[in-house]
Design a protein around this motif. Sequence first.
Motif, PDB file in Angstrom:
ATOM      1  N   THR A  31       0.838  -1.191   0.000  1.00 32.26           N
ATOM      2  CA  THR A  31       0.000   0.000   0.000  1.00 32.26           C
ATOM      3  C   THR A  31       0.877   1.247   0.000  1.00 32.26           C
ATOM      4  O   THR A  31       1.742   1.397   0.862  1.00 32.26           O
ATOM      5  CB  THR A  31      -0.938   0.024   1.221  1.00 32.26           C
ATOM      6  N   ASN A  32       0.669   2.110  -0.958  1.00 31.68           N
ATOM      7  CA  ASN A  32       1.378   3.376  -1.065  1.00 31.68           C
ATOM      8  C   ASN A  32       0.764   4.369  -0.089  1.00 31.68           C
ATOM      9  O   ASN A  32      -0.422   4.654  -0.152  1.00 31.68           O
ATOM     10  CB  ASN A  32       1.262   3.894  -2.500  1.00 31.68           C
ATOM     11  N   LYS A  33       1.558   4.913   0.820  1.00 34.22           N
ATOM     12  CA  LYS A  33       1.059   5.878   1.802  1.00 34.22           C
ATOM     13  C   LYS A  33       1.343   7.315   1.391  1.00 34.22           C
ATOM     14  O   LYS A  33       0.980   8.235   2.096  1.00 34.22           O
ATOM     15  CB  LYS A  33       1.705   5.614   3.173  1.00 34.22           C
ATOM     16  N   GLN A  34       2.011   7.512   0.246  1.00 33.41           N
ATOM     17  CA  GLN A  34       2.322   8.855  -0.229  1.00 33.41           C
ATOM     18  C   GLN A  34       1.455   9.174  -1.439  1.00 33.41           C
ATOM     19  O   GLN A  34       0.517   8.444  -1.741  1.00 33.41           O
ATOM     20  CB  GLN A  34       3.808   8.955  -0.571  1.00 33.41           C
ATOM     21  N   THR A  86      -2.807   6.349  -3.719  1.00 34.14           N
ATOM     22  CA  THR A  86      -2.637   6.532  -2.286  1.00 34.14           C
ATOM     23  C   THR A  86      -3.641   5.685  -1.508  1.00 34.14           C
ATOM     24  O   THR A  86      -4.841   5.703  -1.804  1.00 34.14           O
ATOM     25  CB  THR A  86      -2.812   8.019  -1.920  1.00 34.14           C
ATOM     26  N   ASN A  87      -3.145   4.913  -0.537  1.00 34.11           N
ATOM     27  CA  ASN A  87      -3.942   4.110   0.394  1.00 34.11           C
ATOM     28  C   ASN A  87      -4.818   3.046  -0.259  1.00 34.11           C
ATOM     29  O   ASN A  87      -5.835   2.646   0.306  1.00 34.11           O
ATOM     30  CB  ASN A  87      -4.794   5.012   1.290  1.00 34.11           C
TER      31      ASN A  87
END
Length: 87
Positions: free
Chosen positions: A2-5, A47-48
């Motif tokens: 999961t990409n948090k940026q 994102t997310n």
Amino acid sequence: MTNKQQRRELIIENKTRIIDNAGNELVASEFSLGSEKGSSASNDLSTNIPMKASVTFRGAIGSNIILFDIKAYTRGPGHFNVEFKQK
């Protein structure tokens, strides 16, 4: 994963490897990241929003992997490694 940026493209390189407790090393032979699959893989990560990823290794390895070293980068500045080590 999961990409948090902010939204970005992630590229997983073919130098990703595992090492066992006897010092044997295997380099990954295939990757998948979402629907992308090959000797390296890239995909846009929102994102997310989780996205499935997998790494395939071919060959014999001992019973105890002590390092899983992922080589990756995003478009723009910065290569990075993600390491999973046995304690």
